[in-house]
Scaffold this active site. Structure first.
Site, PDB file in Angstrom:
ATOM      1  CE1 TYR A 147      -3.047  -2.890   0.146  1.00 32.53           C
ATOM      2  CE2 TYR A 147      -3.731  -2.160   2.319  1.00 32.53           C
ATOM      3  CZ  TYR A 147      -4.017  -3.029   1.020  1.00 32.53           C
ATOM      4  OH  TYR A 147      -4.864  -3.755   1.286  1.00 32.53           O
ATOM      5  CE  LYS A 196       0.950 -17.514  -2.168  1.00 36.89           C
ATOM      6  NZ  LYS A 196      -0.053 -18.462  -2.063  1.00 36.89           N
ATOM      7  CG  ASP A 228      -2.482 -19.535   0.282  1.00 37.53           C
ATOM      8  OD1 ASP A 228      -1.578 -19.554   1.086  1.00 37.53           O
ATOM      9  OD2 ASP A 228      -2.180 -20.329  -0.814  1.00 37.53           O
ATOM     10  CG  ASP A 252      -7.180  -4.160   4.160  1.00 35.58           C
ATOM     11  OD1 ASP A 252      -8.025  -4.057   4.879  1.00 35.58           O
ATOM     12  OD2 ASP A 252      -6.952  -3.185   3.079  1.00 35.58           O
ATOM     13  CG  ASP A 256     -12.823  -6.053   6.287  1.00 33.38           C
ATOM     14  OD1 ASP A 256     -12.133  -5.424   7.096  1.00 33.38           O
ATOM     15  OD2 ASP A 256     -13.291  -5.610   5.405  1.00 33.38           O
TER      16      ASP A 256
END
Ligand code: NAD
Length: 367
Positions: A147, A196, A228, A252, A256
């Protein structure tokens, strides 16, 4: 104690939920003989409308002069709001990214636990059909990664190419890893570091630096998990997690997901901290333009964020406990905003449906 806090009400449901958090804060602080002064700060769409930019330098310096920031939410409907016809650096979210950077807020803490009173709202059941019982916290790095890296879009020979860059420095990883290990020490002593590393260089560095940092915390157990798999494990068996440590983008998305398994996105608080006791406290959800101005929002995530503010920035543990207990009492007494109502009409009929402003009052009365 005299508390000086900056308040960013923001856009959409922001002003409604912040008003309720202030109501609850004032009640608990008055009870314990403290005083509070609010300094209003414009950020997001409301700042664009007023000053033409999502965050002014003056807003940053007001926030800096306070001991903490309490925030509602910013932004609007990306399909209809004129704010999203502006270039990306002038849109509401640019204000949030800038204030995080300016105030050095590198650590985002998002607790996710299931209130027993809301067990029916949790979309997960265990293999015996019983409600889950999890209590985890996501520690997300907030000022690096994808980001914040350089990005651009270019068109050449009729082909449009967009490029985003993920950058992590070992110093940034070590700093957030320490936050996670410290949090684990105060909880159940386990850190799950999520990356990852089978694909990304930034993740391989992440994994190495987290392992090095773990040596400073021999009393904390470290495990590594690919993002994942973590997304899957969160809905399969959330009880396995204590502290989830991860980078900006993975955090992020996972937070959620974690918010949804708590029953409603309207329940999840968050704290963004720098290296001192300064923090910005906000609900994990957005500005919910679809219900803005209708007194329908659930203010509990913002009220619990205010409790986190008392705990982390002012070390007022008892006062924070009292807010959390009052939230629990309001739920036990059957008060629910619309998002918390069970789907079964018989179960819903046995509860008290309240508006945003009533929920704030009901909680304040229980302090
Ligand atoms: P959202 O979280 O605002 O809304 C998603 C859904 O959840 C909507 O149906 C909404 O009504 C509901 N919801 C959210 N909070 C609720 C609450 N307190 N009570 C009851 N229902 C609630 O996400 P979105 O629609 O994707 O984003 C809307 C805007 O918010 C966008 O501009 C986005 O950029 C912004 N946003 C801001 C922040 C922030 O301020 N930190 C965070 C996320 C999104």
């Amino acid at each position: 104690m005299k508390l000086n806090i900056a308040v960013i009400s923001g856009d959409g449901i922001g002003p409604e939920i912040v008003t309720e958090a202030e109501k609850v804060l004032e009640r608990v602080l008055e009870k314990h003989g403290h005083s509070i002064t609010y300094h209003d700060v414009y950020m997001g769409g409301c700042s664009i409308d007023r000053f033409g930019v999502p965050l002014t330098d003056e807003a940053v310096s007001i926030a800096r002069s306070c001991s903490a920031v309490l925030m509602g939410s910013i932004g609007g409907d990306a399909n209809t709001s004129p704010w999203y016809r502006l270039p990306p650096e002038k849109r509401p979210e640019a204000g949030l990214l800038r204030i995080r950077k300016e105030l050095g807020l590198f650590a985002n803490l998002r607790p996710a636990y299931l209130f027993p009173e809301l067990a029916d709202s949790c979309p997960l059941a265990d293999k015996n059909g019983k409600a889950r019982n999890f209590d985890l916290i996501i520690v997300r790095e907030l000022t690096g990664g994808l980001y914040f890296g350089a990005r651009h879009t270019e068109e050449k020979d009729g082909i449009v190419t967009a490029v985003d860059t993920a950058v992590y420095r070992d110093t940034e990883i070590r700093r957030i890893a320490r936050t996670a290990f410290e949090a684990a020490r105060r909880r159940r002593g386990k850190v799950t570091s999520v990356d990852k590393a089978n694909v990304l260089d930034t993740s391989r560095l992440w994994r190495r630096v987290v392992a090095e940092t773990a040596e400073e915390y021999p009393d904390v157990t470290l495990e590594n998990m690919l993002v994942d798999n973590c997304a899957m494990q969160l809905v399969r068996e959330p009880e396995q997690f204590d502290v989830i440590l991860t980078g900006n983008m993975f955090g992020d998305i996972l937070s959620d997901e974690a918010s949804m398994i708590t029953g409603s996105i309207g329940m999840l608080s968050s704290a963004s901290l720098n290296e001192t006791s300064f923090g910005l406290y906000e609900p994990s959800h957005g500005s919910a333009p679809d219900i803005a101005g209708k007194d329908l929002a659930n203010p509990i995530a913002t009220i619990l964020s205010a409790a986190m503010m008392l705990r982390y920035s002012f070390d007022l543990q008892q006062e924070a406990d009292e807010i959390e207990r009052a939230v629990r009492a309001a739920l036990s007494d059957g008060y629910r905003t619309a998002d918390l109502l069970p789907k079964n009409p018989d179960e819903a009929a046995a509860l008290h449906l309240v508006r945003c402003s009533e929920m704030g009052s009901v909680i304040a009365e229980r302090i």
